[in-house]
Design a protein around this motif. Structure first.
Motif, short mmCIF file in Angstrom:
data_model
loop_
_atom_site.label_atom_id
_atom_site.label_comp_id
_atom_site.label_asym_id
_atom_site.label_seq_id
_atom_site.Cartn_x
_atom_site.Cartn_y
_atom_site.Cartn_z
N UNK A 194 -18.27 3.37 7.55
CA UNK A 194 -18.33 1.91 7.52
C UNK A 194 -18.87 1.48 6.16
N UNK A 195 -18.35 0.49 5.50
CA UNK A 195 -17.31 -0.46 5.89
C UNK A 195 -15.92 -0.08 5.39
N UNK A 196 -15.75 1.12 4.82
CA UNK A 196 -14.46 1.48 4.23
C UNK A 196 -13.39 1.79 5.27
N UNK A 197 -13.80 2.17 6.46
CA UNK A 197 -12.83 2.50 7.51
C UNK A 197 -13.27 1.88 8.82
N UNK A 198 -12.30 1.40 9.58
CA UNK A 198 -12.60 0.82 10.89
C UNK A 198 -12.79 1.92 11.93
N UNK A 199 -12.04 3.02 11.79
CA UNK A 199 -12.11 4.11 12.78
C UNK A 199 -11.79 5.43 12.10
N UNK A 200 -12.64 6.42 12.33
CA UNK A 200 -12.42 7.79 11.83
C UNK A 200 -12.72 8.73 12.98
N UNK A 237 -7.79 11.41 12.15
CA UNK A 237 -7.08 10.14 12.28
C UNK A 237 -7.99 9.06 11.69
N UNK A 238 -7.46 8.33 10.70
CA UNK A 238 -8.25 7.33 9.99
C UNK A 238 -7.53 6.00 10.04
N UNK A 239 -8.26 4.98 10.44
CA UNK A 239 -7.75 3.62 10.39
C UNK A 239 -8.64 2.86 9.41
N UNK A 240 -8.08 2.58 8.22
CA UNK A 240 -8.86 1.94 7.17
C UNK A 240 -8.92 0.44 7.33
N UNK A 241 -9.83 -0.16 6.60
CA UNK A 241 -9.91 -1.62 6.58
C UNK A 241 -8.91 -2.19 5.58
N UNK A 242 -8.37 -1.36 4.70
CA UNK A 242 -7.33 -1.73 3.74
C UNK A 242 -6.70 -0.43 3.26
N UNK A 243 -5.62 -0.53 2.49
CA UNK A 243 -5.04 0.68 1.91
C UNK A 243 -6.11 1.39 1.08
N UNK A 244 -6.19 2.67 1.23
CA UNK A 244 -7.21 3.44 0.52
C UNK A 244 -6.66 4.81 0.16
N UNK A 245 -7.33 5.46 -0.75
CA UNK A 245 -7.00 6.82 -1.11
C UNK A 245 -8.07 7.72 -0.48
N UNK A 246 -7.65 8.68 0.32
CA UNK A 246 -8.57 9.55 1.05
C UNK A 246 -8.38 10.98 0.57
N UNK A 247 -9.49 11.65 0.28
CA UNK A 247 -9.44 13.05 -0.13
C UNK A 247 -9.95 13.92 1.01
N UNK A 248 -9.20 14.98 1.35
CA UNK A 248 -9.60 15.95 2.36
C UNK A 248 -9.70 17.28 1.63
N UNK A 249 -10.79 18.01 1.82
CA UNK A 249 -10.95 19.27 1.08
C UNK A 249 -11.87 20.23 1.81
#
Length: 163
Positions: A23-29, A47-59
């Motif tokens: 929070x606040x970058x994502x509504x649901x993770x 599963x990610x539901x963002x508050x806007x388009x975003x760039x997400x890194x998974x590593x």
């Protein structure tokens, strides 16, 4: 918070809500883990539901030698004579890649014990991952002791609400 947990002699599944950490970058993770005890496989689904388009890194970090497949949807990790295959399945266009580690005076190395009490050796730490963009993202990443595709794991690509 743990949303769901189920286990029997062959597998264990758990789904956790990580939304508060983003929070606040994502509504649901939500993140799901599947441990297949019979076939010795581990699956992670995000599963990610963002508050806007975003760039997400998974590593993830590994001490293993990494060989990326030509399509960048899988990688082979090798260490101490053992091999592990990592595969990713996503509707978003993602490709595994080697990612930079923070700068350090010397390359990050970890001393590993030698086989059967023999002399140890140093191995460099590697970061492997992908970047995805969008406001609604989902992917599954599988870790297998042999060459498998994440889509071959029953239910792995299903939404976490169905786990």
């Amino acid at each position: 918070a743990i949303l769901r947990y189920a286990a029997d002699e062959s597998e264990c599944r758990i789904v956790v809500d990580l939304s508060a950490a983003y929070t606040p970058r994502a509504a649901r993770v939500h993140r799901g883990f599947l441990l297949d005890r019979t076939r010795r496989r581990v699956m992670v689904r995000d599963e990610i539901e963002g508050t806007a388009d975003a760039q997400v890194t998974w590593a993830f970090h590994t001490l293993a030698d990494v060989r990326l497949a030509a399509d960048r949807r899988s990688a082979e990790l090798s260490l101490g004579g053992k091999t592990l295959t990592v595969t990713v399945e996503s509707e978003a266009e993602v490709q595994l890649r080697l990612m930079p580690l923070p700068p350090e005076p010397e390359p990050r190395q970890v001393k590993l014990p030698g086989p059967r009490g023999g002399p140890g050796y140093y191995h460099r730490l590697t970061k492997v991952g992908f970047v995805a963009s969008g406001s609604r993202l989902a992917w599954s990443v599988g870790f297998f002791p042999d060459a498998h595709d994440v889509t071959q794991v029953p239910g792995a690509a299903r939404p976490l609400t169905e786990w």
